[in-house]
Write a protein that holds these residues in place. Structure first.
Motif, PDB file in Angstrom:
ATOM      1  N   ALA A 142       0.852  -1.191   0.000  1.00  0.00           N
ATOM      2  CA  ALA A 142       0.000   0.000   0.000  1.00  0.00           C
ATOM      3  C   ALA A 142       0.883   1.235   0.000  1.00  0.00           C
ATOM      4  O   ALA A 142       1.691   1.429   0.908  1.00  0.00           O
ATOM      5  CB  ALA A 142      -0.914  -0.001   1.224  1.00  0.00           C
ATOM      6  N   ILE A 147      -3.018   3.714  -2.156  1.00  0.00           N
ATOM      7  CA  ILE A 147      -3.939   3.392  -1.078  1.00  0.00           C
ATOM      8  C   ILE A 147      -5.393   3.612  -1.461  1.00  0.00           C
ATOM      9  O   ILE A 147      -6.270   2.812  -1.093  1.00  0.00           O
ATOM     10  CB  ILE A 147      -3.579   4.187   0.203  1.00  0.00           C
ATOM     11  N   ALA A 205      -7.899   0.500  -1.489  1.00  0.00           N
ATOM     12  CA  ALA A 205      -9.109   0.462  -0.663  1.00  0.00           C
ATOM     13  C   ALA A 205     -10.307   0.057  -1.509  1.00  0.00           C
ATOM     14  O   ALA A 205     -11.157  -0.740  -1.071  1.00  0.00           O
ATOM     15  CB  ALA A 205      -9.342   1.829  -0.015  1.00  0.00           C
ATOM     16  N   PHE A 243     -10.227  -3.683  -2.259  1.00  0.00           N
ATOM     17  CA  PHE A 243     -10.748  -4.521  -1.177  1.00  0.00           C
ATOM     18  C   PHE A 243     -12.243  -4.768  -1.352  1.00  0.00           C
ATOM     19  O   PHE A 243     -12.759  -5.802  -0.910  1.00  0.00           O
ATOM     20  CB  PHE A 243     -10.502  -3.831   0.174  1.00  0.00           C
ATOM     21  N   LEU A 278      -6.976  -0.132   5.916  1.00  0.00           N
ATOM     22  CA  LEU A 278      -7.283  -1.292   5.076  1.00  0.00           C
ATOM     23  C   LEU A 278      -7.806  -2.471   5.898  1.00  0.00           C
ATOM     24  O   LEU A 278      -8.710  -3.191   5.467  1.00  0.00           O
ATOM     25  CB  LEU A 278      -6.042  -1.717   4.295  1.00  0.00           C
TER      26      LEU A 278
END
Length: 351
Positions: free
Chosen positions: A184, A218, A222, A225, A245
């Motif tokens: 990240a 990042i 995110a 995810f 995260l």
């Protein structure tokens, strides 16, 4: 007989309710497997302790905790009584920093039977490795001037040693899993620290040619995810990025109430600390509906770190059997009380 000395800190809110449940499970684990014993000692460090004594723990609190093999924490914080920056820096972050718990590990796995918040989660299984001692959570900085001229300065601190340590652990974990490490970063926006982070990641990646590696910003990570969690394996991030995260990972599991974490001391000088990701949830205190799985899964990580990997895997297997059969608390859409979920886990451990 192996005895593990455990300092239990129920803390605040539902921490006081779920801690006894997890201890019941650990005692059953020891009873079932034999050759293992737990010696628990409870410490009252909490916001209520602060209101009585003006500190989250006594002056010798850290010395007392240092005598144990591990610290088992419930939850910290009650903003209606004590500001969060006081409770966290006086207890949780104090322990992490003074006990040199430089690595935080947080798994995010779709447990059997639990409905993810995602429409198509595809059985994701992620481990977030978070540098836990410096980065954006450094306390270096200060405030100057007053009124509209007031300025707050917060210095991020990234050392090569701690950054390499987190990345090496991530690659070691990936070698035992699916073989992918995702870093990240935010080097397109953070001028000094993140290019430094990226350079070290490239250096460590080159030493592990058999492990696939990639870097993602990042913000994009995110989102990943949410959209492609099943494609991730081990994710390594700075203190702030890893924190964010891993909470996203907890959310996509279905409830933050099931998420565990470990704060690891790697030099053997101090105990490691194990805590669920969720907070003290003062709004549901006393209702008996807190989810005990986060604390019990955290107990699994405690067992694993203390050399009981097989027993730990057995416990996680039983947890998944229980969730698969619908024994779930209200936060997961279930009808069962906290103690009923624990009772079922203990019952099945006995089998």
């Amino acid at each position: 007989m192996k005895t593990l000395k455990i300092a239990s800190i129920p803390g605040d809110g539902v921490g006081r309710e779920i801690m006894p449940e997890a201890i019941r499970v650990l005692e059953k684990v020891a009873d079932v497997h034999g050759g293992l014993k737990f010696d628990f000692e409870e410490f009252p460090y909490s916001c209520d302790y602060y209101l009585k004594h003006g500190a989250m723990m006594p002056e010798d609190g850290m010395d007392r905790l240092s005598q144990f093999d591990s610290v088992f924490l419930g939850a910290v914080g009650d903003a209606s009584k004590v500001p969060d920056h006081i409770s966290l820096w006086g207890l949780l972050l104090k322990i992490r920093q003074e006990f040199q718990q430089e690595i935080n590990i947080r798994p995010a796995k779709l447990l059997q039977g639990i409905n993810s918040k995602l429409a198509n989660p595809q059985d994701f299984d992620i481990v977030v490795v978070r540098e836990n001692s410096e980065g954006e959570y450094s306390s270096i900085g200060g405030r100057i001037f007053h009124d509209d001229n007031e300025i707050a300065i917060q210095n991020n601190v990234f050392s090569k040693r701690a950054t390499k340590q987190a990345m090496n652990i991530a690659f070691d974990l990936a070698s035992k899993r699916k073989g992918l490490v995702t870093s990240a970063t935010k080097s397109n926006g953070i001028f000094h620290a993140m290019p430094f982070w990226d350079e070290i990641f490239e250096e460590i990646s080159a030493k592990h040619p058999n492990i696939k590696s990639e870097s993602k910003h990042i913000d994009a990570l995110a989102a990943y995810f949410i959209t492609h969690p099943h494609e991730l394996d081990v994710v390594v991030g700075s203190n702030l990025f890893g924190d964010i995260l891993s909470d996203v990972g907890a959310a996509i599991m279905g409830s933050i109430g099931v998420a565990p974490s470990a704060n690891l001391n790697l030099n053997g000088k101090y105990p490691s600390m194990f805590e669920p990701v969720h907070g003290s949830a003062p709004d549901i205190v006393g209702k008996g509906i807190a989810n005990p799985i986060g604390q019990i899964w955290t107990a699994k990580m405690l067992l694993e770190f203390n050399g009981e990997a097989n027993i730990a895997e057995h416990l996680l297997k039983v947890i998944e059997e229980v969730t698969a059969d619908g024994y779930q608390t209200a936060d997961l859409g279930g009808k069962y009380k906290m103690t009923e979920v624990t009772d079922e886990i203990i019952k099945r451990l006995g089998k």
